[in-house]
Design a protein around this motif. Structure first.
Motif, short mmCIF file in Angstrom:
data_model
loop_
_atom_site.label_atom_id
_atom_site.label_comp_id
_atom_site.label_asym_id
_atom_site.label_seq_id
_atom_site.Cartn_x
_atom_site.Cartn_y
_atom_site.Cartn_z
N MET A 87 -58.77 -5.09 57.72
CA MET A 87 -58.47 -4.35 56.49
C MET A 87 -59.73 -4.22 55.62
O MET A 87 -60.60 -5.09 55.63
CB MET A 87 -57.38 -5.06 55.70
CG MET A 87 -56.02 -5.08 56.38
SD MET A 87 -54.73 -5.75 55.29
CE MET A 87 -55.38 -7.40 55.00
N ALA A 88 -59.77 -3.13 54.87
CA ALA A 88 -60.88 -2.91 53.94
C ALA A 88 -60.77 -3.89 52.79
O ALA A 88 -59.71 -4.06 52.19
CB ALA A 88 -60.84 -1.48 53.43
N ILE B 154 -58.53 -0.59 49.10
CA ILE B 154 -58.50 -1.98 49.57
C ILE B 154 -57.17 -2.25 50.28
O ILE B 154 -56.09 -1.94 49.78
CB ILE B 154 -58.70 -2.95 48.39
CG1 ILE B 154 -60.15 -2.84 47.87
CG2 ILE B 154 -58.41 -4.39 48.81
CD1 ILE B 154 -60.44 -3.69 46.66
N GLY B 155 -57.27 -2.84 51.47
CA GLY B 155 -56.09 -3.14 52.27
C GLY B 155 -55.81 -2.12 53.35
O GLY B 155 -54.99 -2.36 54.25
N MET B 156 -56.46 -0.96 53.29
CA MET B 156 -56.26 0.06 54.33
C MET B 156 -57.04 -0.31 55.59
O MET B 156 -58.02 -1.07 55.53
CB MET B 156 -56.71 1.44 53.82
CG MET B 156 -55.86 2.01 52.70
SD MET B 156 -56.45 3.65 52.14
CE MET B 156 -56.14 4.65 53.60
N LYS B 157 -56.63 0.26 56.73
CA LYS B 157 -57.32 0.08 57.99
C LYS B 157 -57.83 1.42 58.51
O LYS B 157 -57.35 2.48 58.10
CB LYS B 157 -56.40 -0.56 59.02
CG LYS B 157 -56.02 -2.00 58.73
CD LYS B 157 -55.19 -2.58 59.86
CE LYS B 157 -54.86 -4.04 59.61
NZ LYS B 157 -54.06 -4.62 60.72
N LYS C 119 -55.43 12.13 48.40
CA LYS C 119 -55.04 11.84 49.77
C LYS C 119 -56.26 11.26 50.48
O LYS C 119 -57.31 11.89 50.57
CB LYS C 119 -54.58 13.11 50.49
CG LYS C 119 -54.18 12.89 51.94
CD LYS C 119 -53.81 14.20 52.62
CE LYS C 119 -53.50 13.97 54.10
NZ LYS C 119 -53.17 15.25 54.79
N ILE C 120 -56.14 10.02 50.96
CA ILE C 120 -57.24 9.30 51.59
C ILE C 120 -56.99 9.21 53.09
O ILE C 120 -55.90 8.80 53.53
CB ILE C 120 -57.37 7.88 51.02
CG1 ILE C 120 -57.48 7.90 49.49
CG2 ILE C 120 -58.57 7.16 51.64
CD1 ILE C 120 -58.72 8.56 48.97
N THR C 121 -57.99 9.59 53.88
CA THR C 121 -57.95 9.38 55.33
C THR C 121 -59.11 8.46 55.68
O THR C 121 -60.28 8.87 55.64
CB THR C 121 -58.08 10.71 56.09
OG1 THR C 121 -57.02 11.58 55.70
CG2 THR C 121 -57.99 10.47 57.59
N LEU C 122 -58.79 7.21 55.98
CA LEU C 122 -59.84 6.22 56.23
C LEU C 122 -60.31 6.32 57.69
O LEU C 122 -59.51 6.23 58.62
CB LEU C 122 -59.30 4.81 55.95
CG LEU C 122 -60.36 3.71 55.83
CD1 LEU C 122 -61.32 4.00 54.69
CD2 LEU C 122 -59.69 2.35 55.63
N LYS C 123 -61.61 6.51 57.86
CA LYS C 123 -62.15 6.71 59.20
C LYS C 123 -62.85 5.47 59.76
O LYS C 123 -62.86 5.26 60.98
CB LYS C 123 -63.14 7.88 59.18
CG LYS C 123 -62.50 9.23 58.90
CD LYS C 123 -63.55 10.33 58.96
CE LYS C 123 -62.92 11.71 58.88
NZ LYS C 123 -63.91 12.79 58.97
#
Length: 446
Positions: A156-157, A202-205, A233-237
């Motif tokens: 996780m971030a 924070i907490g995203m993967k 809208k967040i797209t975590l890469k």
């Protein structure tokens, strides 16, 4: 020429000047004759025009020119005659031609005459600081962080991790300009984004999508967004964590340590640099505190002309900083009108007051620059360069650069002179807090 002087204020004098008519007429007739030699009037040959014709055609204009020139010359004669220490240009008023004389008033600002209050009433806080082993260790840790690399992680971030992501912002369902980006890199916790944005990641993967709610600050630079609620809208890469370099031979080589010289030598060099920073920081702190106390204890009036000159100096300094930061192209696009006088007036007024007070202290105490302290300052400064001898030789041969150092040392001598009588209290401060204060002080000064 007759001159009388009266005080308008503590920093202004009014001169009443009377210039005999004979002086004006003498110059008028001489200029009229010169004009007659070059004037062109139909029906007359050049240089053969009767003086009365030249007087009729050009007399009024020539007379006014003579009056203007007489005022220009005599006002400075009057200032010298009255031994006035003028600053700025005089303001001419109430010009009158009488039968016997040209009479006018001139108001001029003067350098303030100041009586500095006794120093025993000043209270100054002097900070003291000592480099501790933990400060050196933290500095080496900072050096490692400056050379850190990023490695991919599937976790996780978290704060202090670097994330790469796409984002798209909208308000009430409408996408707004400047609110979208792709492959944006951000170190979480750096505070680069608006409040709530980084916390939402924070907490995203890696590979996860999420919509976060944030509110733009009321003072946000884009007025159309200030204070408004928005969705991103967040797209975590990608999520990366920092990898610090080991303190090994390769790391030590970066800082010029030879083979065989270990961590202890690095710590010694780092401590030496930190001690130099502390010494300069403490010098600047006590100088600022002393001068603040000096200005606060002596409320003086200063000429507007001196303040205006200081405003121009500070404005030019800011433009130079802008040029250094953005280059010539950015400077050409810069409009000096974006920097109005009000932006500088308070600081400029204080600088002028301080300059007057310090000059008065110097004169009263008959202080002269201590050349031994100048040499010691240059020697100490040179140790931070690769070739100290070259730096010392440079300041030895360049008088302009040495003069700047002399000005710094002379200020230090003024501070020492004041502190010898002032009430001084000492306060211990950590290395980290000292540097923070120094950075804040530099930002306030420009």
């Amino acid at each position: 020429m007759q001159v009388t002087t009266e005080a308008v204020s503590g920093v202004a004098r009014r001169l009443n000047v009377s210039v005999p008519t004979g002086r004006i007429n003498e110059q008028f007739e001489a200029r009229l004759k010169r004009t007659a030699k070059t004037a062109k009037i139909n029906g007359f040959r050049k240089g053969k025009i009767p003086l009365n014709v030249v007087r009729r055609e050009y007399g009024a204009g020539i007379y006014q020119e003579v009056v203007n020139d007489i005022i220009r010359d005599t006002v400075f004669e009057a200032i010298q005659q009255e031994k006035i220490n003028a600053v700025g240009m005089p303001n001419i008023e109430k010009v009158e031609n009488t039968e016997d004389a040209l009479v006018y008033e001139a108001t001029v600002e003067v350098y303030p005459e100041v009586e500095v209050k006794a120093f025993d009433g000043l209270e100054v806080e002097r900070q003291i600081s000592e480099i501790k082993d933990k400060d050196v260790d933290q500095m080496i840790e900072n050096l490692r962080k400056q050379r850190q690399t990023w490695v991919n992680t599937k976790g996780m971030a978290k704060k202090d991790m670097q994330v790469t992501f796409d984002f798209e912002g909208s308000i009430d369902g409408e996408i707004f300009d400047g609110g979208s980006a792709q492959d944006y890199k951000l170190v979480l916790g750096a505070g680069q984004m608006i409040p709530g944005f980084e916390d939402g990641i924070i907490g995203m993967k890696s590979g996860e999508e999420k919509v976060i709610d944030v509110t733009f600050p009321e003072d946000y630079q884009a007025e159309n967004l200030a204070g408004k609620a928005a969705q991103f809208k967040i797209t975590l890469k990608q999520v990366e964590k920092a990898k610090l370099p080991e303190v090994d031979a390769e790391f030590l080589e970066i800082f010029g340590l030879a083979e065989g010289e270990g961590v202890d030598k690095l710590k010694a060099d780092v401590r030496k640099n930190m001690e130099r920073e502390v010494k300069n920081g403490l010098r600047n702190q006590v100088k600022a505190a002393t001068f603040d106390a000096l200005v606060a204890a002596n409320e003086i009036e200063v000429p507007n002309a001196m303040v205006a000159q200081e405003i121009d100096r500070q404005r030019q300094q800011m433009i130079q900083q802008f040029t250094q930061q953005f280059g010539a192209q950015g400077a050409n696009a810069f409009d000096a009108s974006m920097l109005p006088d009000d932006l500088f007036k308070e600081q400029a007024t204080r600088s002028v007051k301080l300059g007057v007070l310090v000059s008065t202290v110097l004169a009263n105490a008959k202080l002269e620059v201590d050349q031994a302290r100048v040499d010691a300052y240059i020697d100490e400064m040179s140790t931070s360069y690769e070739d100290p001898a070259e730096v010392i030789e440079y300041f030895k041969n360049d008088q302009q650069q040495r003069s700047q150092i002399e000005a710094v040392i002379l200020e230090d001598q003024v501070v020492d002179y004041i502190l010898a009588s002032a009430k001084v209290t000492e306060k211990e401060i950590s290395y980290e807090d000292l540097l923070k204060e120094q950075q804040a002080r530099q930002q306030q000064q420009g």
